[in-house]
Motif scaffolding. Structure first.
Motif, PDB file in Angstrom:
ATOM      1  N   ALA A 107      -5.459   6.205 -13.425  1.00  0.00           N
ATOM      2  CA  ALA A 107      -4.609   5.892 -12.277  1.00  0.00           C
ATOM      3  C   ALA A 107      -5.403   5.973 -10.979  1.00  0.00           C
ATOM      4  O   ALA A 107      -5.248   5.124 -10.091  1.00  0.00           O
ATOM      5  CB  ALA A 107      -3.419   6.847 -12.232  1.00  0.00           C
ATOM      6  N   GLU A 108      -6.245   6.972 -10.859  1.00  0.00           N
ATOM      7  CA  GLU A 108      -7.077   7.110  -9.657  1.00  0.00           C
ATOM      8  C   GLU A 108      -7.956   5.880  -9.449  1.00  0.00           C
ATOM      9  O   GLU A 108      -8.084   5.364  -8.343  1.00  0.00           O
ATOM     10  CB  GLU A 108      -7.946   8.366  -9.770  1.00  0.00           C
ATOM     11  N   ILE A 119       0.931   6.986  -6.777  1.00  0.00           N
ATOM     12  CA  ILE A 119      -0.102   8.002  -7.026  1.00  0.00           C
ATOM     13  C   ILE A 119       0.403   9.400  -6.691  1.00  0.00           C
ATOM     14  O   ILE A 119       0.167  10.372  -7.420  1.00  0.00           O
ATOM     15  CB  ILE A 119      -1.363   7.675  -6.199  1.00  0.00           C
ATOM     16  N   GLU A 145       0.815  -1.210   0.000  1.00  0.00           N
ATOM     17  CA  GLU A 145       0.000   0.000   0.000  1.00  0.00           C
ATOM     18  C   GLU A 145       0.852   1.265   0.000  1.00  0.00           C
ATOM     19  O   GLU A 145       0.483   2.261  -0.607  1.00  0.00           O
ATOM     20  CB  GLU A 145      -0.966  -0.001   1.189  1.00  0.00           C
ATOM     21  N   ALA A 198      -3.874   8.907  -0.186  1.00  0.00           N
ATOM     22  CA  ALA A 198      -2.560   8.295  -0.380  1.00  0.00           C
ATOM     23  C   ALA A 198      -1.561   8.768   0.668  1.00  0.00           C
ATOM     24  O   ALA A 198      -0.761   7.973   1.186  1.00  0.00           O
ATOM     25  CB  ALA A 198      -2.036   8.611  -1.779  1.00  0.00           C
ATOM     26  N   MET A 204       1.916   1.609  -3.633  1.00  0.00           N
ATOM     27  CA  MET A 204       0.804   2.132  -4.425  1.00  0.00           C
ATOM     28  C   MET A 204       0.610   3.631  -4.172  1.00  0.00           C
ATOM     29  O   MET A 204       0.413   4.416  -5.113  1.00  0.00           O
ATOM     30  CB  MET A 204      -0.482   1.396  -4.059  1.00  0.00           C
ATOM     31  N   SER A 205       0.669   4.017  -2.910  1.00  0.00           N
ATOM     32  CA  SER A 205       0.433   5.409  -2.546  1.00  0.00           C
ATOM     33  C   SER A 205       1.528   6.316  -3.077  1.00  0.00           C
ATOM     34  O   SER A 205       1.253   7.423  -3.564  1.00  0.00           O
ATOM     35  CB  SER A 205       0.313   5.534  -1.021  1.00  0.00           C
ATOM     36  N   LEU A 219      -0.617   0.610 -12.752  1.00  0.00           N
ATOM     37  CA  LEU A 219      -0.782   1.811 -11.932  1.00  0.00           C
ATOM     38  C   LEU A 219       0.347   2.799 -12.189  1.00  0.00           C
ATOM     39  O   LEU A 219       0.120   4.002 -12.322  1.00  0.00           O
ATOM     40  CB  LEU A 219      -0.825   1.432 -10.450  1.00  0.00           C
ATOM     41  N   TYR A 258      -5.969   2.774  -8.379  1.00  0.00           N
ATOM     42  CA  TYR A 258      -5.556   2.911  -6.985  1.00  0.00           C
ATOM     43  C   TYR A 258      -6.724   2.664  -6.038  1.00  0.00           C
ATOM     44  O   TYR A 258      -6.625   1.867  -5.094  1.00  0.00           O
ATOM     45  CB  TYR A 258      -4.978   4.310  -6.771  1.00  0.00           C
TER      46      TYR A 258
END
Length: 211
Positions: A155-156, A85, A78, A99, A81-82, A147, A159
């Protein structure tokens, strides 16, 4: 979603270290500092979401050890991933706030969970190879690459959908820990997951519907 190679090795570690037949996938908790949160996303306002204390490991059983071991790779993913973004331009400010909260909350949680494993003398440095396993809630290497490559609303959506799937799995697995675990620190983490993720799911689902 399938797991990435890094995540799958962590999962294999936990299964080897703690021979318990639980299909644990995702977990998360913590309290990020500052910033305006979308409704339902301020973890500081959710009862039970305080960071666990790990001054002593205490008594634990197989369910506790499996649960804590699986928190670590989830948080690592996570955070990844954050950060992906947060590095992009043109992302909705609400998504950026989510994020930031996840990154800031889960990085210290990784250290706390590693501390518990150290106290319990459970090794999380072994290697594993089960990339093709389907453990709902994990993003595969391909998902993470998509992503990284996506922009804007695409992308949003990737996520947020990943977070939703993970949150749903996390609540179920945390409930298993509450039923079967005995360690106060692990149980505190599990209760925080249930409280935090249940509160966040509605917000995430509403937001992804708008993207």
């Amino acid at each position: 979603m399938n797991m990435s190679p890094t995540t799958s090795s962590k999962r294999a570690i936990a299964l080897a270290a703690v021979p318990l037949a639980l299909a644990l996938t995702l977990a998360g908790c913590g309290s990020p500092d500052g910033g305006d949160s979308p409704p339902g996303m301020n973890r500081e306002e959710v009862p039970g979401s305080a960071s666990p204390t790990v001054e002593t490991g205490g008594e634990f059983n197989d369910a506790d050890a499996m649960f804590v071991a699986m928190v670590i790779p989830h948080h690592e993913q996570e955070v990844e991933m954050s950060e992906a973004i947060l590095a992009k331009d043109g992302i909705d400010e609400r998504v950026l706030t989510i994020a930031e909260q996840i990154r800031d909350a889960e990085e210290p949680e990784i250290e706390r969970m590693e501390s518990l494993l150290d106290q319990w003398e459970i090794d999380d440095d072994a290697e594993g190879d089960d990339d093709d396993d389907d453990d709902g809630g994990w993003m595969s290497e391909g998902d993470l690459e998509a992503l990284e490559a996506a922009d804007g609303s695409a992308a949003e959506r990737l996520y947020l959908e990943g977070l939703i799937e993970g949150h749903e799995a996390a609540v179920e697995m945390a409930q298993t820990e509450m039923d079967e675990g005995i360690n106060p620190d692990a149980l505190e983490v599990a209760q925080g997951i249930i409280d935090v993720y249940t509160a966040e799911l509605a917000t995430l689902q509403e937001l992804v519907a708008e993207i």
